[in-house]
Design an enzyme around this catalytic site. Structure first.
Site, PDB file in Angstrom:
ATOM      1  CE1 TYR A 119      46.133  -7.829   7.471  1.00  0.00           C
ATOM      2  CE2 TYR A 119      44.053  -8.926   7.706  1.00  0.00           C
ATOM      3  CZ  TYR A 119      44.674  -7.872   7.512  1.00  0.00           C
ATOM      4  OH  TYR A 119      44.005  -6.775   7.320  1.00  0.00           O
ATOM      5  NE  ARG A 172      37.898   0.798  10.832  1.00  0.00           N
ATOM      6  CZ  ARG A 172      37.957  -0.442  11.221  1.00  0.00           C
ATOM      7  NH1 ARG A 172      37.729  -1.063  12.048  1.00  0.00           N
ATOM      8  NH2 ARG A 172      38.243  -0.920   9.715  1.00  0.00           N
ATOM      9  CE  LYS A 190      43.584  -6.351   4.901  1.00  0.00           C
ATOM     10  NZ  LYS A 190      42.122  -7.021   4.462  1.00  0.00           N
ATOM     11  CD  GLU A 262      42.765  -2.912   4.892  1.00  0.00           C
ATOM     12  OE1 GLU A 262      41.944  -3.689   6.044  1.00  0.00           O
ATOM     13  OE2 GLU A 262      42.131  -3.243   3.814  1.00  0.00           O
ATOM     14  CG  ASP A 263      42.492  -1.252   9.276  1.00  0.00           C
ATOM     15  OD1 ASP A 263      41.219  -1.868   8.899  1.00  0.00           O
ATOM     16  OD2 ASP A 263      43.466  -2.123   9.611  1.00  0.00           O
ATOM     17  CG  ASP A 285      39.452  -5.727   2.448  1.00  0.00           C
ATOM     18  OD1 ASP A 285      38.951  -6.453   1.715  1.00  0.00           O
ATOM     19  OD2 ASP A 285      40.023  -6.143   3.428  1.00  0.00           O
ATOM     20  CG  ASP A 286      38.527  -1.589   6.553  1.00  0.00           C
ATOM     21  OD1 ASP A 286      38.980  -2.739   7.381  1.00  0.00           O
ATOM     22  OD2 ASP A 286      39.191  -0.555   6.356  1.00  0.00           O
ATOM     23  CG  ASN A 425      39.568  -9.635  12.347  1.00  0.00           C
ATOM     24  OD1 ASN A 425      39.475 -10.823  12.886  1.00  0.00           O
ATOM     25  ND2 ASN A 425      39.132  -9.427  11.113  1.00  0.00           N
TER      26      ASN A 425
END
Length: 588
Positions: A119, A172, A190, A262-263, A285-286, A425
């Site tokens: 990850y 993203r 993930k 996610e993203d 999650d973000d 990150n």
């Protein structure tokens, strides 16, 4: 042997427990080459002679019998020969494709060592190089052109009992922007952590890439790009794809199937979370995972600053989905302390690309309005920090070096123990390094980062082990707990409980070393305890759908954990009574 069928059932095998429940046996109709090419079933040279003969793999393997420990040693020797982290990533992903149990045994043998490879930060590089690193498909690729046939695509997946999905549209990816179809590395990574850190069974996990195109011109021109070669489709067609995806998933796998977003880009992330959170079992999650891990760090830091969360003034560098999620959960935590919500909101300030968010500023997005306070407009972060004198600064805008020497030294000048979280990150996007924080604050800074940093030794000999505010402390345990008891809607209260649990697990010796999160190699135990708290909350608040309520919740959660130990294969052998098997003869 008992014929009590355990929870796990696949289209290619069934699992049964021995009478005492200590051993698991696998029954499969597959034979020969199909066994050695199936990562769920393959044990390599750990197959016994009897298993090799019964399964038709004798002769397909070298005449050698290895324990899993020896196989781990072989993997580690090969791993150490790889020249860089991208090669190590590809090597570990290849192992996952060959022998799933061994892959997770390696990951759990030293989480601190291997998590940065599977990850963040390495997964960011792997996503950028996904066309080059691509070996064999993992997960489902669903395009905008498939939106009326998603249920058909789901049927192509070889597993029927899916409990958790991680989905992205690749717009993203971390702090790297639009990577289109290359973003598939994120759901794959993930879900590897769902299993390695949370014990969620890998056969029950499904990574999904929703490919609607990309606005990344470099990728559109790249001959190695593996996604749709057109600009991103937006508007009604995009929304239709998401609606039909959510319906197809729940039609196929049930309303209890967890769908983690996610993203996604900011505009879609908030909108889709608000649209689906009360209809499906879903979270972003973000927004929510990042919020839980950041608040966990703040709650642990209070044991150093010796005060309450509501005593702090918090400044965010960034006002996107991560900042909003963290800010919302901070206000919830303050409310729990007894601070009214409106008062809590006034203690949170945000800086976006145009400067300090204040009342009266033009064209403020709706979600930013709640954090707009009466104050003159200011542009530079250094000036804003000096003016507001926050007790904590949190970086979530992926602007490398945003916490300059001036910012860090100013934080130390008006705070005895300044809280400095550089959460962006991957590592290349961090607002400051651990060394910069500790050196410029002379060891007084309370530091956390999104990606890992090495320990820092100051000139006076003091050594600090920076805490990594990794969402992996959050989502595996939440997923395990939610899927175990069948929660259908995930409230923010679950994420606050998660944050509190993580903070409680930070030991005094961790704090003394500068670490405000539990040691990374204990993350599986952290996830287990988070899952227990989630299950307890679910039954207490009548949102669990698995009934009856278990009398021993710890044992109940433990029964759902994935084991990296190899299972034994068995052929369904049995005998008839002798009389029934008597051979009839005749005298000719």
């Amino acid at each position: 042997m008992s014929h009590e069928l355990v929870k796990q059932q696949s289209v290619v095998w069934e699992m049964e427990k021995s009478k005492n429940g200590n051993k698991t046996f696998i029954y499969t109709s597959k034979r020969g080459y199909d066994i050695t090419r199936n990562p769920h079933l393959n044990k390599g040279m750990a197959f016994s002679l009897e298993e090799r003969l019964q399964l038709g793999v004798h002769g397909l393997l070298p005449p050698c019998f290895l324990s899993q420990d020896v196989q781990v040693l072989r993997v580690l020797r090969n791993y150490e020969m790889k020249k860089d982290d991208l090669d190590r990533y590809i090597f570990l992903m290849s192992l996952q494709d060959r022998n799933e149990k061994l892959f997770y045994r390696v990951l759990t043998s030293d989480t601190h060592r291997f998590m940065p490879i599977v990850y963040t930060p390495t997964v960011g590089l792997a996503c950028q190089q996904y066309g080059l690193a691509f070996r064999r498909p993992r997960g489902l690729f669903i395009t905008i052109h498939d939106r009326n046939h998603i249920s058909t695509l789901l049927k192509a997946w070889p597993e029927n009992d899916i409990k958790a999905i991680v989905v992205t549209d690749g717009e993203r990816i971390l702090g790297l922007g639009d990577l289109g179809c290359y973003g598939m590395g994120i759901p794959v990574g993930k879900l590897a952590l769902y299993t390695a850190c949370g014990g969620v069974k890998p056969q029950q996990c499904l990574p999904v890439m929703l490919d609607v195109g990309t606005d990344n011109e470099e990728l559109l021109k790249d001959p190695l790009y593996i996604g749709l070669r057109h600009k991103r489709v937006r508007g009604q067609a995009y929304d239709e794809l998401l609606d039909k995806f959510m319906k197809a998933v729940t039609d196929s796998y049930g309303m209890n199937c967890l769908i983690q977003f996610e993203d996604f880009a900011n505009a879609n992330a908030f909108r889709l979370l608000n649209k689906y959170r009360n209809k499906y079992c879903t979270f972003n999650d973000d927004i929510q995972g990042t919020a839980a891990v950041a608040v966990a760090g703040l709650l642990a830091a209070l044991r150093i600053t010796k005060n309450k969360l509501s005593d702090h003034k918090i400044l965010f560098q960034g006002a996107g989905e991560a900042a909003m999620g963290i800010a919302e959960l901070i206000t919830m935590a303050m409310e729990k302390e007894g601070t009214p919500k409106e008062q809590g909101l006034k203690k949170i300030w945000m800086v976006d690309s145009k400067g300090l968010i204040v009342k009266g500023r033009d064209n403020l997005a709706h979600e930013k309005l709640r954090f707009a306070h009466g104050h003159p407009e200011m542009k530079k972060l250094e000036d804003i920090v000096r003016d507001l004198k926050p007790t904590a600064i949190i970086g979530v805008a992926a602007i490398a070096g945003a916490f300059t020497e001036q910012v860090i030294k100013d934080m130390a000048s008006f705070n005895e123990r300044p809280i400095i979280f550089a959460l962006s990150n991957p590592t290349s996007k961090a607002e400051c390094t651990a060394e910069q924080c500790y050196r410029m604050t002379e060891g007084q800074g309370i530091f956390a980062s999104g990606s890992p940093f090495d320990p820092v030794t100051l000139p006076d000999g003091r050594q600090f082990h920076p805490g990594q505010g990794n969402n992996a402390y959050v989502f595996p345990g939440v997923a395990l707990g939610v899927s175990a008891c069948g929660v259908r809607h995930i409230s923010d209260e679950i994420f606050l409980i998660t944050a509190e649990t993580i903070a409680e697990l930070v030991k005094p010796e961790d704090l003394a070393e500068g670490r405000i999160y539990p040691e990374l190699n204990t993350i599986r135990d952290v996830s287990f305890k988070v899952a227990i708290k989630v299950v307890e909350y679910a039954y207490k608040n009548s949102i669990a759908t698995v009934n009856p309520e278990p009398t021993d919740i710890e044992a109940f959660v433990r029964s759902h954990l994935y084991s990296t130990d190899y299972d034994s294969f068995a052929v369904d052998n049995y005998s008839w009574p002798e009389e029934a098997m008597k051979v009839q003869t005749v005298q000719l």
